[in-house]
Design an enzyme around this catalytic site. Structure first.
Site, short mmCIF file in Angstrom:
data_model
loop_
_atom_site.label_atom_id
_atom_site.label_comp_id
_atom_site.label_asym_id
_atom_site.label_seq_id
_atom_site.Cartn_x
_atom_site.Cartn_y
_atom_site.Cartn_z
N HIS A 187 82.07 61.69 21.54
CA HIS A 187 80.89 62.56 21.63
C HIS A 187 79.82 61.98 20.69
O HIS A 187 80.16 61.36 19.69
CB HIS A 187 81.32 63.95 21.15
N ASP B 214 88.27 63.95 15.36
CA ASP B 214 87.35 64.96 15.87
C ASP B 214 88.19 65.84 16.80
O ASP B 214 88.51 65.44 17.92
CB ASP B 214 86.21 64.26 16.62
N GLN C 10 87.79 69.38 20.81
CA GLN C 10 88.34 69.76 22.12
C GLN C 10 89.85 69.98 22.09
O GLN C 10 90.45 70.29 23.11
CB GLN C 10 88.02 68.67 23.16
N LYS D 81 84.68 76.73 20.05
CA LYS D 81 85.48 76.19 21.17
C LYS D 81 86.88 76.77 21.15
O LYS D 81 87.77 76.37 21.89
CB LYS D 81 85.54 74.67 21.08
N CYS E 121 76.92 64.57 26.29
CA CYS E 121 76.78 63.97 24.95
C CYS E 121 77.73 62.79 24.75
O CYS E 121 78.24 62.56 23.64
CB CYS E 121 77.00 65.00 23.84
N1 PMP Z 1 83.07 66.43 19.42
C1 PMP Z 1 83.48 66.78 20.64
C2 PMP Z 1 84.61 66.04 21.30
C3 PMP Z 1 82.86 67.86 21.28
O1 PMP Z 1 83.26 68.22 22.50
C4 PMP Z 1 81.81 68.55 20.64
C5 PMP Z 1 81.09 69.69 21.31
N2 PMP Z 1 80.77 69.49 22.63
C6 PMP Z 1 81.44 68.14 19.36
C7 PMP Z 1 82.10 67.08 18.77
C8 PMP Z 1 80.36 68.83 18.60
O2 PMP Z 1 80.75 70.14 18.30
P1 PMP Z 1 79.69 71.18 17.71
O3 PMP Z 1 78.51 71.12 18.62
O4 PMP Z 1 80.41 72.47 17.76
O5 PMP Z 1 79.37 70.73 16.32
#
Ligand code: PMP
Length: 416
Positions: free
Chosen positions: A132, A209, A212, A235, A374
Site C-alpha cells: 500500500h 503492515d 489487512q 479495519k 493505493c
Molecule cells: N496498509 C494496508 C495494507 C492497507 O490496506 C491500508 C488501508 N487501506 C493502510 C496500510 C493504511 O491504513 P490507514 O489508512 O488506516 O492508516
C-alpha cells in the site's frame, strides 16, 4: 452449493451477526445494501458506536494529567484498551503498545524515528511491489533524506512474493524490511514468518503492515518475532482515527521521539527536555481518547466471534463461491490468485472500465472498491491501472455473493 452453505453455517451465523450492525439494515438506491468494501473499512457494531457516545456523554476528560474523577475514569478506560491490545497481539508488555492515528501514522513513526537513528547513506530498505502507498512513501521519504536505497521484492503473476528474489535483494546494508502481512489489493497472505526469519539472518529488522490481517488472522507478535507491527482499528470493526504500533521494547527505547509536545516528556526546560518512558514517549499531545476507548469494544466483538481461523474459513468460503461464479463471466479476469488469501477478490472486465462497473453496481445497492487501491506500483506490475475489488467480512452472506455476481452479469451483458 448446499455443502458450502452447511460449511458456512457450521462456522458462523452471519444473519445473526448482521443484526449487530445498524448500518447494514438500510437500502441504498432503493436496494438492500450489500457492503463488499470491507478492506477499505469495516462497519461498526452497536457496542462500538455506544462506547463512543458513552465516553462523551458520561466521562469526557483529558487523560493522564487530571486528578479528578472523570479524568481518572477516562485514563483507566484508555489504558484498559492498551491492556486488551497487548493480549490481542500477544506482546510481552503494555509498554510495547503505542496508540497512533492508524497504520499510516504507525509506519511513518517507524520510518521517521527508526530511520533517523539507524539508516545511513548507502544503506538499504526493502519493501515489496505488493505494498500500500502507506508502506512505500514514508520509506521513499526517509531514503531520500538519508541517501539510502529503496528496493522492492517482485510479485509473480499469481500475486505471491518472489522469496528467492527477496534473498538476493538482502545485503549487509539492509536495515529494515517493511512488508504487508496481507495485501489489500489482492488478498495475498504473505509468508511473513519465513520473511522475518530470512531478514533476521541478514541482520535486518522487520516491520509488518498488518492493516489487512488483524481482522482475519491471529496476530502473535512473539511467535512471528517481528520487530514492529502496525494496524488500524477501523479495519477491525473499530473507529477511524486510531491505530497501533507494536515495537520490541529495546528498539523503541533506542529510538528518539517521533513528535514533540505534551504527554511525551519527563521534564522540560528551555535548554533541554527529557522524554517520558514508553509508551508515552511516542504519544505526544491529547490522543483520540473516545475512539481508543471504543476500540476495546471492537476487540470484545471480534473475540465474541470465536477463533480467527473460523472467521477466515467463513470468509474464504464466500471467496471461493464468488471466485467460481465470477470466472464464468465472459471477459472477466481475476487479478491475484495466490494460494493463501483472505476474502478479497480483484478483477477486471475486458471492454469495461472498473469505475463504470463500480458505479453501476452502486446503483444496485452494492458497494465495491474500484481503482488502484493505493497500490499503484502493484497495478503497474500487472500492466493495469485498477481493478474492481470485492472484500468480504463476517456479516456478508452467500446470498449477497449471488446477487452481486448476477448484477455484474447483467452489467457485463448490457454494456460490454
Ligand atoms: N496498509 C494496508 C495494507 C492497507 O490496506 C491500508 C488501508 N487501506 C493502510 C496500510 C493504511 O491504513 P490507514 O489508512 O488506516 O492508516
Amino acid at each position: 452449493m448446499s455443502q458450502l452453505t452447511e460449511h458456512i453455517d457450521s462456522f458462523l451465523n452471519a444473519e445473526k451477526v448482521r443484526q449487530l450492525f445498524p448500518v447494514l439494515g438500510q437500502k441504498v438506491n432503493g436496494k438492500e445494501l450489500i457492503y463488499f468494501d470491507n478492506a477499505a473499512t469495516t462497519q461498526k457494531p452497536q457496542n462500538v458506536i455506544d462506547a463512543i457516545s458513552d465516553y462523551y456523554a458520561q466521562y469526557n476528560a483529558n487523560i493522564h494529567r487530571g486528578l479528578h474523577s472523570l479524568a481518572e475514569k477516562a485514563t483507566a478506560a484508555y489504558e484498559n484498551t492498551r491492556k486488551t491490545i497487548r493480549e490481542f497481539i500477544q506482546a510481552n508488555e503494555v509498554e510495547e503498545v503505542i496508540f497512533t492515528s492508524g497504520t499510516t501514522e504507525s509506519i511513518n513513526l517507524v520510518a521517521s524515528a527508526f530511520g533517523r537513528k539507524f539508516i545511513n547513506p548507502g544503506d538499504e530498505v526493502i519493501i515489496s511491489e505488493l505494498e500500500h502507498h502507506s508502506n512505500i512513501v514514508p520509506w521513499q521519504m526517509i531514503c531520500e533524506e538519508k541517501g539510502a536505497d529503496l528496493k522492492a521484492i517482485p510479485v509473480d503473476e499469481k500475486g505471491d512474493l518472489d522469496i528467492h528474489a527477496f534473498r538476493n535483494l538482502l545485503s549487509e546494508n539492509t536495515k529494515i524490511v517493511a512488508i504487508n502481512h496481507v495485501s489489500n489489493s489482492l488478498g495475498t497472505i504473505n509468508p511473513v514468518k519465513n520473511i522475518i526469519e530470512i531478514a533476521h539472518q541478514a541482520g535486518a529488522v522487520v516491520l509488518l503492515d498488518g492493516a489487512q490481517a488483524s481482522a482475519h488472522i491471529d496476530i502473535d507478535v512473539k511467535d512471528l518475532n517481528c520487530d514492529f507491527y502496525a494496524f488500524s482499528a477501523h479495519k477491525l470493526f473499530g473507529p477511524t482515527g486510531v491505530g497501533v504500533l507494536y515495537g520490541k521494547r529495546d528498539l523503541l527505547e533506542s529510538m528518539s521521539p517521533y513528535q514533540g509536545g505534551g504527554e511525551m516528556i519527563k521534564e522540560v526546560s528551555l535548554e533541554k527536555t527529557t522524554y517520558a518512558d514508553l509508551p508515552y514517549k511516542f504519544e505526544a499531545g491529547t490522543p483520540n481518547i473516545a475512539d481508543v476507548v471504543a476500540f476495546d469494544e471492537a476487540i470484545r466483538f471480534v473475540k465474541s466471534l470465536g477463533k480467527k481461523e473460523n472467521i477466515l474459513g467463513y470468509e474464504r468460503s464466500l471467496l471461493d463461491f464468488a471466485t467460481e461464479l465470477l470466472k464464468q463471466i465472459p471477459g472477466l479476469k481475476i487479478i491475484g490468485e495466490a494460494n493463501e488469501k483472505i476474502g478479497v477478490v480483484s478483477f477486471i472486465v475486458e471492454g469495461l472500465h472498473h469505475f463504470d462497473i463500480g458505479m453501476m453496481l452502486d446503483a444496485k445497492g452494492i458497494a465495491v472498491r474500484t481503482g488502484h487501491h493505493c497500490t499503484q506500483p502493484l497495478m503497474q506490475s500487472f500492466g493495469i491501472d485498477g481493478t474492481v475489488r470485492a472484500s468480504f467480512s463476517i456479516y456478508n452472506t452467500l446470498d449477497e455473493v449471488s446477487i452481486f455476481v448476477e448484477s455484474l452479469k447483467e452489467i457485463v451483458e448490457k454494456w460490454r
